[in-house]
Write a protein that holds these residues in place. Structure first.
Motif, PDB file in Angstrom:
ATOM      1  N   THR A 174       6.739  11.725   1.505  1.00  0.00           N
ATOM      2  CA  THR A 174       6.114  12.446   2.614  1.00  0.00           C
ATOM      3  C   THR A 174       7.067  12.655   3.786  1.00  0.00           C
ATOM      4  O   THR A 174       6.816  13.508   4.642  1.00  0.00           O
ATOM      5  CB  THR A 174       4.866  11.703   3.124  1.00  0.00           C
ATOM      6  N   GLU A 185       4.459  16.812   1.889  1.00  0.00           N
ATOM      7  CA  GLU A 185       3.227  17.490   1.497  1.00  0.00           C
ATOM      8  C   GLU A 185       3.427  19.001   1.459  1.00  0.00           C
ATOM      9  O   GLU A 185       2.818  19.700   0.654  1.00  0.00           O
ATOM     10  CB  GLU A 185       2.094  17.107   2.451  1.00  0.00           C
ATOM     11  N   GLN A 206      -5.189  12.726  -5.209  1.00  0.00           N
ATOM     12  CA  GLN A 206      -5.614  13.821  -4.346  1.00  0.00           C
ATOM     13  C   GLN A 206      -4.513  14.341  -3.427  1.00  0.00           C
ATOM     14  O   GLN A 206      -4.663  15.392  -2.798  1.00  0.00           O
ATOM     15  CB  GLN A 206      -6.801  13.361  -3.487  1.00  0.00           C
ATOM     16  N   SER A 207      -3.383  13.636  -3.349  1.00  0.00           N
ATOM     17  CA  SER A 207      -2.360  13.949  -2.359  1.00  0.00           C
ATOM     18  C   SER A 207      -1.587  15.226  -2.672  1.00  0.00           C
ATOM     19  O   SER A 207      -1.116  15.426  -3.800  1.00  0.00           O
ATOM     20  CB  SER A 207      -1.369  12.784  -2.258  1.00  0.00           C
ATOM     21  N   GLY A 265       0.800  -1.220   0.000  1.00  0.00           N
ATOM     22  CA  GLY A 265       0.000   0.000   0.000  1.00  0.00           C
ATOM     23  C   GLY A 265       0.832   1.270   0.000  1.00  0.00           C
ATOM     24  O   GLY A 265       1.847   1.377  -0.695  1.00  0.00           O
ATOM     25  N   ASP A 266       0.416   2.240   0.841  1.00  0.00           N
ATOM     26  CA  ASP A 266       1.069   3.545   0.802  1.00  0.00           C
ATOM     27  C   ASP A 266       2.441   3.564   1.473  1.00  0.00           C
ATOM     28  O   ASP A 266       3.109   4.610   1.489  1.00  0.00           O
ATOM     29  CB  ASP A 266       0.166   4.621   1.408  1.00  0.00           C
ATOM     30  N   GLU A 322      -6.329   6.534  -6.000  1.00  0.00           N
ATOM     31  CA  GLU A 322      -7.198   7.660  -5.635  1.00  0.00           C
ATOM     32  C   GLU A 322      -6.482   8.587  -4.652  1.00  0.00           C
ATOM     33  O   GLU A 322      -6.575   9.822  -4.757  1.00  0.00           O
ATOM     34  CB  GLU A 322      -8.502   7.139  -5.017  1.00  0.00           C
ATOM     35  N   LYS A 323      -5.746   8.007  -3.721  1.00  0.00           N
ATOM     36  CA  LYS A 323      -4.997   8.804  -2.744  1.00  0.00           C
ATOM     37  C   LYS A 323      -3.918   9.633  -3.428  1.00  0.00           C
ATOM     38  O   LYS A 323      -3.742  10.818  -3.118  1.00  0.00           O
ATOM     39  CB  LYS A 323      -4.377   7.877  -1.694  1.00  0.00           C
ATOM     40  N   ILE A 324      -3.217   9.027  -4.383  1.00  0.00           N
ATOM     41  CA  ILE A 324      -2.170   9.745  -5.116  1.00  0.00           C
ATOM     42  C   ILE A 324      -2.772  10.908  -5.902  1.00  0.00           C
ATOM     43  O   ILE A 324      -2.208  12.007  -5.948  1.00  0.00           O
ATOM     44  CB  ILE A 324      -1.423   8.779  -6.051  1.00  0.00           C
ATOM     45  N   HIS A 374      -7.776  14.746 -14.147  1.00  0.00           N
ATOM     46  CA  HIS A 374      -6.732  15.289 -13.270  1.00  0.00           C
ATOM     47  C   HIS A 374      -5.955  16.370 -14.018  1.00  0.00           C
ATOM     48  O   HIS A 374      -5.649  16.217 -15.192  1.00  0.00           O
ATOM     49  CB  HIS A 374      -5.796  14.160 -12.839  1.00  0.00           C
ATOM     50  N   SER A 392      -7.648   2.252  -4.322  1.00  0.00           N
ATOM     51  CA  SER A 392      -7.648   3.225  -3.225  1.00  0.00           C
ATOM     52  C   SER A 392      -6.350   4.008  -3.175  1.00  0.00           C
ATOM     53  O   SER A 392      -6.353   5.219  -2.901  1.00  0.00           O
ATOM     54  CB  SER A 392      -7.902   2.521  -1.885  1.00  0.00           C
ATOM     55  N   LEU A 393      -5.225   3.357  -3.458  1.00  0.00           N
ATOM     56  CA  LEU A 393      -3.946   4.066  -3.431  1.00  0.00           C
ATOM     57  C   LEU A 393      -3.832   5.032  -4.615  1.00  0.00           C
ATOM     58  O   LEU A 393      -3.317   6.146  -4.465  1.00  0.00           O
ATOM     59  CB  LEU A 393      -2.780   3.074  -3.437  1.00  0.00           C
TER      60      LEU A 393
END
Length: 298
Positions: free
Chosen positions: A129, A136, A160-161, A121-122, A156-158, A188, A153-154
């Motif tokens: 980070t 960030e 928006q990160s 995952g992340d 999607e996180k990228i 995007h 999900s990862l």
């Protein structure tokens, strides 16, 4: 950034490719002579290898096990000129693998075992980070090649990160079956999408007949910039200002696994060094054609 040492962050699958190739036409149940190879592979790895051949510096963000296969894979990456210090090494996850069978009539079947990458995952993103590569508050600036082997999900996180807010994102699905994972990047503002015709159709839930149709369809759904390939048929690059179509060189196809990754990496390399759009697309198509003809190293 420009120049021969331009760094490109490659995020995604780095694993062992086990590929069986035969000069015979094959179908389900075929049992034919051929060659079986085991080589470093995975979408991020294939992109990184091509970037290195073009003189850029690939930095890998991925998950690799602390098993013997993992140690061997990291050593191979280092030998190929890649930055491996930011790779997440797992104590309890095995090194991933990909297995494919190719015949004279193309890819017959393939299985991607990227479960360790998905399970990590992340954790693979920590260097972006914890200030190793960025944070960030001070996000990484530069090209990022991102592959669809990451979980939905990862991805999607990228998308928006804040850690990716300054990056030039170049995104590709790992396979048609994972094309819909790229939905967060369809509109995007910093993402360029690299797709083949089938993947574009799946992402848009529409049957496209040509790369031009697909590029127009993707742009109408809010894409910033897209490149759509269609084997030996014309490929299309499109953004809000222009649409370019070019036909790839005709070559004898001897392999297909990794061709799309080679195209993407060659295009990133061309644009990273300031090449104009027409020339960048030409170079990418020629690099992919040379690859499938078997005239460059695996």
């Amino acid at each position: 950034m420009s120049g021969s040492n331009t760094p490109v962050l490659c995020i995604g699958s780095v694993l062992w490719d086990v590929i069986g190739r035969s000069a015979s036409h094959m179908r389900q149940g075929s049992d034919v002579p051929g060659r079986i190879t085991r080589l470093p592979g995975g979408v991020a790895m294939n992109i990184a290898m091509t970037l290195a051949r073009f003189g850029l510096t690939p930095m890998l963000l991925t998950a690799i096990g602390r098993d013997a296969e993992g140690d061997e894979l990291v050593a191979a990456c280092t030998e190929l000129g890649m930055v491996t210090e930011h790779i997440y090494r797992s104590e309890d996850l095995p090194t991933d693998r990909y297995m494919a069978v190719e015949g004279a009539n193309g890819l017959i079947a393939a299985i991607a075992d990227a479960h360790s990458l998905e399970a990590a995952g992340d954790k693979i993103l920590r260097p972006l980070t914890n200030a190793s590569l960025g944070s960030e508050a001070i996000p990484y600036r530069g090209h990022v090649a991102l592959d669809g082997n990451l979980t939905q999900s990862l991805l999607e996180k990228i998308a928006q990160s804040p850690a990716f807010a300054a990056a030039d994102l170049r995104v590709a699905p790992a396979s048609p079956g994972k094309a819909e994972r790229l939905l967060p990047f369809l509109n995007h503002r910093r993402a360029t999408l690299y797709l083949n015709l089938e993947e574009a159709s799946l992402l848009c839930q529409t049957e496209f007949n040509t790369s031009r149709e697909a590029a127009i369809g993707l742009m109408s759904r809010g894409a910033l910039k897209v490149l759509v390939t269609d084997g030996g048929n014309p490929a299309t690059e499109a953004d809000a200002d222009d649409l370019i179509c070019q036909t790839p060189p005709e070559v004898l196809v001897t392999r297909v696994t990794g061709a799309g990754d080679t195209f993407m990496a060659a295009h990133i390399a061309a644009e990273a060094t300031g090449t104009d759009r027409q020339t960048a697309l030409t170079r990418a198509l020629h690099a992919a054609a040379t690859y499938v003809s078997g005239e460059t190293p695996l």
